[in-house]
Design an enzyme around this catalytic site. Structure first.
Site, PDB file in Angstrom:
ATOM      1  N   PRO A 166       0.825  -1.215   0.000  1.00 30.70           N
ATOM      2  CA  PRO A 166       0.000   0.000   0.000  1.00 30.70           C
ATOM      3  C   PRO A 166       0.856   1.259   0.000  1.00 30.70           C
ATOM      4  O   PRO A 166       1.902   1.325   0.652  1.00 30.70           O
ATOM      5  CB  PRO A 166      -0.796  -0.135   1.303  1.00 30.70           C
ATOM      6  CG  PRO A 166      -0.925  -1.602   1.484  1.00 30.70           C
ATOM      7  CD  PRO A 166       0.383  -2.176   1.008  1.00 30.70           C
ATOM      8  N   CYS A 167       0.372   2.264  -0.730  1.00 30.92           N
ATOM      9  CA  CYS A 167       1.218   3.422  -1.003  1.00 30.92           C
ATOM     10  C   CYS A 167       0.627   4.728  -0.491  1.00 30.92           C
ATOM     11  O   CYS A 167       1.146   5.799  -0.782  1.00 30.92           O
ATOM     12  CB  CYS A 167       1.429   3.550  -2.514  1.00 30.92           C
ATOM     13  SG  CYS A 167      -0.126   3.735  -3.426  1.00 30.92           S
ATOM     14  N   GLN A 168      -0.458   4.678   0.301  1.00 31.82           N
ATOM     15  CA  GLN A 168      -1.138   5.917   0.649  1.00 31.82           C
ATOM     16  C   GLN A 168      -0.230   6.904   1.374  1.00 31.82           C
ATOM     17  O   GLN A 168      -0.374   8.117   1.246  1.00 31.82           O
ATOM     18  CB  GLN A 168      -2.368   5.621   1.515  1.00 31.82           C
ATOM     19  CG  GLN A 168      -3.531   5.015   0.729  1.00 31.82           C
ATOM     20  CD  GLN A 168      -3.419   3.509   0.586  1.00 31.82           C
ATOM     21  OE1 GLN A 168      -2.368   2.916   0.816  1.00 31.82           O
ATOM     22  NE2 GLN A 168      -4.510   2.867   0.207  1.00 31.82           N
ATOM     23  N   ASN A 206       5.434   0.587  -6.685  1.00 29.33           N
ATOM     24  CA  ASN A 206       4.840   1.567  -5.771  1.00 29.33           C
ATOM     25  C   ASN A 206       4.668   2.882  -6.512  1.00 29.33           C
ATOM     26  O   ASN A 206       5.101   3.015  -7.658  1.00 29.33           O
ATOM     27  CB  ASN A 206       5.701   1.736  -4.510  1.00 29.33           C
ATOM     28  CG  ASN A 206       4.862   2.034  -3.273  1.00 29.33           C
ATOM     29  OD1 ASN A 206       4.099   2.996  -3.254  1.00 29.33           O
ATOM     30  ND2 ASN A 206       4.994   1.204  -2.240  1.00 29.33           N
TER      31      ASN A 206
END
Length: 363
Positions: free
Chosen positions: A72-74, A111
């Site tokens: 996850p890249c938030q 990513n």
């Protein structure tokens, strides 16, 4: 199936696996926390070997030729909080735990573009040069644009490909803007969604459900089932109607602008923006169905013929095609859940290009 085996971590609905299996790889295991996304993955590739749950629960790791995944890249995303302390930023460490257990010949980590400027990226590179990952001594790192690989979308991502069996390289672009350098020109929206019906028959998904991982989820939906729209307000429809291709909120007459836009004279140029037929899309994000979130209005609009103006945002089906999913892909979840799956996915055509690079070193 024969062919090199893959493990897909943070697999989402299966964009990476779709590209790798298309290229001749054999999926043997995957992990995804989101149940709707994991169900979409299982609908397309089977439930066997899929761990639906937190990545820390993936403990019986099989050996595999290649490990792929996009943590996850938030925390790194340009539209996210950009909070260095975001716990999701450290999930790449779980990815590396699985890499060490699976001992693949090659691993691929994808990513957002900003990841390459982060402290976490520096820590990862240290692991590759002097730490636990140093046996994967052949490393290729860079930022790739999905449009350069035939995806009808400008989407820049950080890509790391590491090998312990021989030199590896990033995929070589096959396309370029305006066909520069002798490559094919970028794929346009007209190429991708030009044949999709402008009219949207419904705002609702079909009433159906299926069981995956012991629970019922909405689905399984065929891609044409997710050609669904919204119910904009009359004022929203009036706003959409005056925005030409390439335009946005600054094309609205002053009296049609909400007060917050009247006060904000600069920035957010993509908000309420209309796409162009002859260009790729902007990056498809998880709320592509909301024009107030970006340049997601349908590209069809003619100045002198109001009957040929499509005053709506992209549908889920159109967004999936722009992400390069095949039109026979299967989907599970609510409208919002499926939109999140589409926006978070690695475009399968980009994944296929990455797979070809991995296959070259395995061969």
């Amino acid at each position: 199936m024969s062919g090199p085996s893959t493990i897909d971590l943070f697999a989402g609905c299966g964009g990476l696996t779709q590209g790798f299996t298309k290229t001749g790889f054999r999926h043997i295991a995957a992990n995804e926390l989101d149940r709707a996304a994991a169900s979409s993955f299982a609908a397309n590739f089977g439930e066997a070997g899929v761990i639906c749950g937190d990545v820390t629960q993936f403990v019986d790791v099989p050996r595999a030729d290649v490990v792929i995944g996009g943590p996850p890249c938030q925390g790194f995303s340009q539209i996210g909080t950009r909070n260095p302390a975001d716990p999701r930023n450290t999930l790449w460490r779980e990815y590396l735990r699985v890499v060490l257990a699976a001992n693949p010949q090659v691993f691929v980590l994808e990513n957002v573009g900003r990841f390459s400027k982060s402290a976490e990226f520096d820590l990862l590179m240290n692991e590759l040069t002097t730490g636990t990952l140093r046996r994967w001594k052949h490393v290729a790192v860079g930022i790739v644009n999905a449009a350069d690989f035939g995806v009808p979308q400008v989407r820049r991502r950080t890509l790391i490909v590491a090998s312990r069996v021989g030199p590896v390289s990033l995929p070589v672009p096959t396309h370029a803007k305006d066909g520069a350098d002798g490559r094919k020109p970028w794929v346009t929206l007209r190429d991708a969604i030009g044949n999709v019906d402008w009219q949207v028959p419904t705002t609702k998904l079909p009433a159906s459900s299926e069981e995956f991982f012991g629970e019922s989820v909405p689905g399984t939906f065929k891609s044409r089932d997710i050609h669904v729209g919204r119910n904009p307000t009359p004022m929203s429809l009036e706003r959409y109607d005056v925005i030409p291709p390439g335009g946005g909120r600054f094309d609205l007459p002053y009296e049609m602008q909400p007060p917050c836009w009247q006060k904000k004279k600069t920035g957010t140029t993509d908000v309420m923006g209309r796409l162009r037929w002859e260009k790729p899309s902007v990056t498809i994000r998880t709320e592509f169905f909301k024009p107030e979130k970006g340049r997601y209005l349908h590209p069809q609009w003619e100045l002198r013929n109001r009957e040929k103006r499509v005053n709506r945002s992209l549908t889920h089906f159109e967004a999936a095609l722009i992400q390069s999913f095949p039109d026979d892909y299967l989907w599970c979840g609510t409208k919002t859940q499926i939109a999140r799956q589409i926006g978070n996915a690695v475009p399968p055509d980009l994944a296929a290009a990455i797979a070809r690079s991995a296959l070259a070193v395995l061969d």
